[in-house]
Design an enzyme around this catalytic site. Structure first.
Site, short mmCIF file in Angstrom:
data_model
loop_
_atom_site.label_atom_id
_atom_site.label_comp_id
_atom_site.label_asym_id
_atom_site.label_seq_id
_atom_site.Cartn_x
_atom_site.Cartn_y
_atom_site.Cartn_z
N CYS B 85 0.60 -1.23 0.11
CA CYS B 85 -0.05 -0.10 0.06
C CYS B 85 0.92 1.24 -0.01
O CYS B 85 0.40 2.54 -0.31
CB CYS B 85 -1.02 0.08 1.22
SG CYS B 85 -1.94 -1.52 1.28
N LYS B 334 -10.31 5.96 4.58
CA LYS B 334 -11.81 5.44 4.90
C LYS B 334 -12.87 5.85 4.17
O LYS B 334 -13.54 4.99 3.62
CB LYS B 334 -11.92 5.78 6.38
CG LYS B 334 -13.24 5.41 6.98
CD LYS B 334 -13.67 3.97 6.97
CE LYS B 334 -15.17 3.65 7.21
NZ LYS B 334 -16.04 3.66 6.23
N HIS B 338 -9.13 3.90 -1.15
CA HIS B 338 -7.73 3.19 -1.01
C HIS B 338 -7.09 2.49 -2.11
O HIS B 338 -7.31 1.04 -2.10
CB HIS B 338 -7.73 2.66 0.46
CG HIS B 338 -6.10 1.78 0.75
ND1 HIS B 338 -5.19 2.48 0.17
CD2 HIS B 338 -5.73 0.86 1.51
CE1 HIS B 338 -4.08 1.83 0.49
NE2 HIS B 338 -4.64 0.69 1.26
#
Lengths: 391, 391
Positions: B85, B334, B338
């Site tokens: 990520c 959130k 993402h």
């Protein structure tokens, strides 16, 4: 910018069906590189790793982070690079910059791949993801397909009859096996004959099995250090004198230029200019012979022969030790093997050994070699060039 | 080393089920970054791209090479980075070095991901490849599993009752949605309530759906330039004043330190030291809120709260505009979404917008922000930290 040297190398045996994971192979090569550099894992300030298919072949991404932890390079920056078969060379070029800039003094770079457990059909399909998957793979452009097309284009464009070209291509493979059999790290240690090559089964016309490098498992790693540090640790620093990288995108974007690969000509010019040398100064070369025709195309793009005349180099023995430009004295991808994420680091380790004069006992030392060239092709559109030299 | 500035940014809308490929999204974001920088594609000297799952999700590896070709950055070096990520932040840190060292003047960095078409079950399984696949995935450590464990550890270690901690975690998600609804690029544009969070379905106890960021598709890109070039092209250069990167390996290697993440503390210290600032100097922060507990842990590791007290920041409103340390005013992972390979570039684009004062019209500008921090977590063991500032 500071001078940067390779001070140690590590290299697993390349093979089919390794019982080790890609992480275990990389740890082995990395620890060998660290030990041969007379440093400790805690001296390594950053880690740069090439890996292509770890997620597909073993369900393991981000291999560099776990590698750093496993070998005791704790909490260092650990970065993974993916440029298909040129991934490790890309990692090394990048590592070079972080040392050249003065940011780090000692770093580890390398690559690893475990591709053979997938089997040939899935590996061929999986490798093709590093060509264009939108238009070109559906049209049949796996990599054997691309290089088969380039063989036909080459024959047509330069007027080299296919029969003659195929014989020259066979000489490329034959020479690779002649040297590979002397390399204890090589996947194949057996000679092959012209008859065997020309009678091997057809993969993608006109490429036969013995025109194609194998799928392989293996890893290789090197330690890079700033000149000051290198001189304290070794009396044989091998400097990275020039680097180059270029990409051409999908094969259809290159159609006017083929069978020449424009990215190679741009990348190697960057490396030559940075090092202040030209093709005539290169004493030994490792180039990307994923297919026999790829060697001929590469030799021309790197400036060792006129376009359309590359095959003559092999036919006349100019690519052997003692010839004008010794090429792939390691056995190359064809005989040494091609664990894709590791190949670039393997090429660099080979050139370092040649420039240090370490290969006498293996019977494949290029006497007095001072300047070496590494050429790596990623997919059908990324080229990396590195020039290494000893003072 | 030279100062390096961000001179332009591009950002697609983040969403479920994009009809565009990751390459198309990246081209869109890259061209927006190029146009907003008042340069042309041919001015870009190198391309640095984060992408995690292109091979799995679309059968396309080496996306950076095709991207460069598609947008007219012809024959430039194009490098792909994978740090789960944190891939795009890794790409940006690396791009920074190539400009800081004087090698290039103008480069493009960014990231892209198209993960939602796989569906939630496969995406969760696939993401888990970026944890340790040898021992930890078989033991149940998908990322929701890791952060559920960290929630329990946190509650136990710091003596924060789970009920109170869960409420503070809910406040993290609620705030993210409050700001995300003002961000036109965000995946979710709706407020959520405490009741909705605490009644959402259980994912991995004690993490409920509204504690978890979504799967997303999207891309973001930035243009980096040397100070001299930046000053010619913009009157609002945003400098990269500090960079840090560290890795911790597998989660079991970190067990004595958890729920603190040692890699974060090391990486952000590097960035703070390089920039000559500390936590008290940061005006606005984008941190890696893959789960609500991750925000609390991150805020502490970055130095914004004592260990065990991070949740108080959200409870007291200190993380809102006007508070002590505004956090994730973009909506964060959130609410903004993402798309894993793009997230770091999105965070940088957001901080650049805040430091330029570009978000007044969206009603989420941190007045007078001069120094911003980006924190990105890759897998469960790689952390990238970047500090950006305006003069």
């Amino acid at each position: 910018m500071r001078r940067v040297a390779v001070i140690g190398t590590g290299h697993t045996k390349f093979m089919f069906n390794s019982t080790k994971t890609s992480m275990e192979m990389l740890a082995e090569a990395s620890m060998d590189a660290i030990l041969s550099s007379k440093i400790k894992p805690r001296d390594v300030q950053a880690v740069y790793i090439g890996n292509v298919l770890g997620d597909f072949s073993e369900g393991q991404g981000m291999v560099q982070s776990f590698l750093a932890d496993d070998i005791g390079c704790l909490n260092v920056p650990a970065t993974r690079f993916e440029g298909a078969c040129a991934s490790a060379t890309m990692a090394i070029r990048d590592a070079f910059m972080w040392v050249a800039s003065g940011f780090y003094d000692i770093v580890l770079a390398g690559g690893t791949e475990r591709a053979t457990a997938m089997g040939t059909a899935l590996a061929t399909r999986t490798f093709a993801m590093f060509g264009d998957s939108r238009y070109e793979f559906p049209a049949g452009f796996t990599f054997p397909g691309v290089f088969a097309m380039l063989t036909h284009l080459y024959s047509h464009k330069y007027g080299v009859p296919l029969k003659k070209l195929k014989e020259q291509m066979a000489m490329v493979s034959i020479q690779s096996h002649q040297y590979g059999m002397k390399n204890p790290k090589a996947q194949f240690q057996k000679e092959i004959t012209m008859e065997q090559v020309l009678n091997s089964f057809m993969v993608t016309s006109p490429l036969q099995l013995q025109d194609c490098c194998p799928f392989s498992d293996g890893a290789a790693a090197i330690i890079l250090a700033s000149e000051d540090v290198a001189k304290k640790l070794t009396d044989k620093p091998v400097y990275i004198a020039g680097v180059g990288q270029s990409s051409s995108g999908k094969i259809s974007s290159q159609y006017k230029y083929l069978p020449r690969l424009r990215a190679r000509e741009i990348a190697v010019k960057q490396a030559y200019d940075m090092a202040g040398v030209g093709p005539g100064d290169i004493d030994v070369c490792e180039l990307h012979d994923c297919f026999s025709i790829a060697s001929i195309i590469a030799a021309e793009g790197l400036g060792f022969a006129e376009f359309g005349k590359g095959g003559d180099l092999w036919e006349k023995g100019e690519t052997k030790i003692g010839g004008k430009i010794p090429i792939n004295i390691s056995g190359g991808l064809k005989s040494k093997g091609h664990p894709i994420g590791a190949t670039g680091a393997s090429q660099v380790a080979e050139i370092v050994a040649q420039l240090r004069g370490d290969l006498v006992s293996q019977g494949r030392q290029v006497d007095g070699a001072k300047i070496g060239l590494v050429d790596t092709l990623g997919g059908d559109g990324i080229i990396l060039s590195l020039i290494l030299k000893v003072d």
